[in-house]
Motif scaffolding. Structure first.
Motif, short mmCIF file in Angstrom:
data_model
loop_
_atom_site.label_atom_id
_atom_site.label_comp_id
_atom_site.label_asym_id
_atom_site.label_seq_id
_atom_site.Cartn_x
_atom_site.Cartn_y
_atom_site.Cartn_z
N ASN A 18 0.85 -1.20 0.00
CA ASN A 18 0.00 0.00 0.00
C ASN A 18 0.88 1.24 0.00
N ARG A 58 -9.39 0.12 -5.75
CA ARG A 58 -8.23 0.10 -4.85
C ARG A 58 -7.69 1.51 -4.54
N SER A 76 -3.03 -2.49 -2.24
CA SER A 76 -2.74 -3.73 -2.99
C SER A 76 -2.19 -3.40 -4.38
#
Lengths: 109, 115
Positions: A18, A58, A76
Motif C-alpha cells: 500500500n 483500490r 494492494s
C-alpha cells in the motif's frame, strides 16, 4: 502564484503493498484533480476532489481544503499502477490547472 | 463514447517552421485547454477556450496562438519553432456548465520534436 508540491518524488513498491501520495498547495482552490500518466503519456483521470473523500476500487483520495492538502491512497498495488501521479489545482475559477511535479511510482512484481 | 482526440500523434519539424495541432473535445464539452509537457515535468497551461472565446492564457510567448471553432474543436498554432518547443502537447476538454465544474479530461497528446 499558487505552489503545488507533491511527495515523495519517487516511490518503489513491491506488488501488493500500500502507499500514500501527498499533494500540498499554498492557497485555497476551487478544483483539485488527481491523474495517472501512463508510459505512453496519456493522462488518466483518477479523482475530481476539491474537498472530501472518494473511493474507486483500490484507489481512494481525501482533500482537506482548509489545511491545503490532498492524499491519494493506493492499496494492494499492481505493476499496472506504475507511472507518474500528478495532482493539479485550479484557483479562483481561473480556468487553468496548475500541476505539481508528480510522484513517479514503480511497482515491482 | 469517444474521448478527447488529438492529431497528429507525432510530428517532426525544423527550427523556424510553423506547426498546427488539432483537438476534438468530448461530445457535449464546450471548453478546450492546451498544455505543454516537457520531459520530466508536469504539464504547463497554455490556453483555455470556452464558447469560442479565450478565457485564460499561460506564460507563453506570442508565437503560441489558438482558436476554437463553432463545433468546439480547437487548433494550437506555434510559429518560428525553437528547439525548446519540443514537448508533448496535451489537449483537455471540460463541460463547465452552470456550476462551472472544470473537471478536465485529457487527450493522448501530440509529441512534437523540433530539430
Amino acid at each position: 502564484g499558487i505552489q503545488v508540491e507533491q511527495s515523495p518524488p519517487d516511490l518503489i513498491l513491491q506488488e501488493g503493498a500500500n502507499s500514500t501520495l501527498r499533494c500540498n498547495f499554498s492557497d485555497s482552490v476551487n478544483n483539485l484533480q488527481w491523474f495517472h500518466q501512463n508510459p505512453w503519456g496519456q493522462l488518466i483521470n483518477l479523482f475530481y476532489i476539491p474537498s472530501g473523500t472518494k473511493q474507486n476500487g483500490r484507489l481512494s483520495a481525501t482533500t482537506v481544503a482548509t489545511e491545503r492538502y490532498s492524499l491519494l491512497y493506493i492499496s494492494s498495488s499492481q505493476t499496472t499502477d506504475s507511472g507518474v501521479y500528478f495532482c493539479a489545482v485550479e484557483k479562483d475559477s481561473s480556468y487553468k490547472l496548475i500541476f505539481g511535479s508528480g510522484t513517479r511510482l514503480l511497482v515491482r512484481p | 463514447d469517444a474521448g478527447v482526440t488529438q492529431s497528429p500523434t507525432h510530428l517532426i519539424k525544423t527550427r523556424g517552421q510553423h506547426v498546427t495541432l488539432r483537438c476534438s473535445p468530448i461530445s457535449g464539452h464546450k471548453s478546450v485547454s492546451w498544455y505543454q509537457q516537457v520531459l520530466g515535468q508536469g504539464p504547463q497551461f497554455i490556453f483555455q477556450y470556452y464558447e469560442k472565446e479565450e478565457r485564460g492564457r499561460g506564460n507563453f510567448p506570442d508565437r503560441f496562438s489558438a482558436r476554437q471553432f463553432p463545433n468546439y474543436s480547437s487548433e494550437l498554432n506555434v510559429n518560428a519553432l525553437l528547439l525548446g518547443d519540443s514537448a508533448l502537447y496535451l489537449c483537455a476538454s471540460s463541460f463547465l456548465g452552470v456550476y462551472r465544474r472544470n473537471e478536465q479530461f485529457f487527450g493522448p497528446g501530440t509529441r512534437l520534436t523540433v530539430l
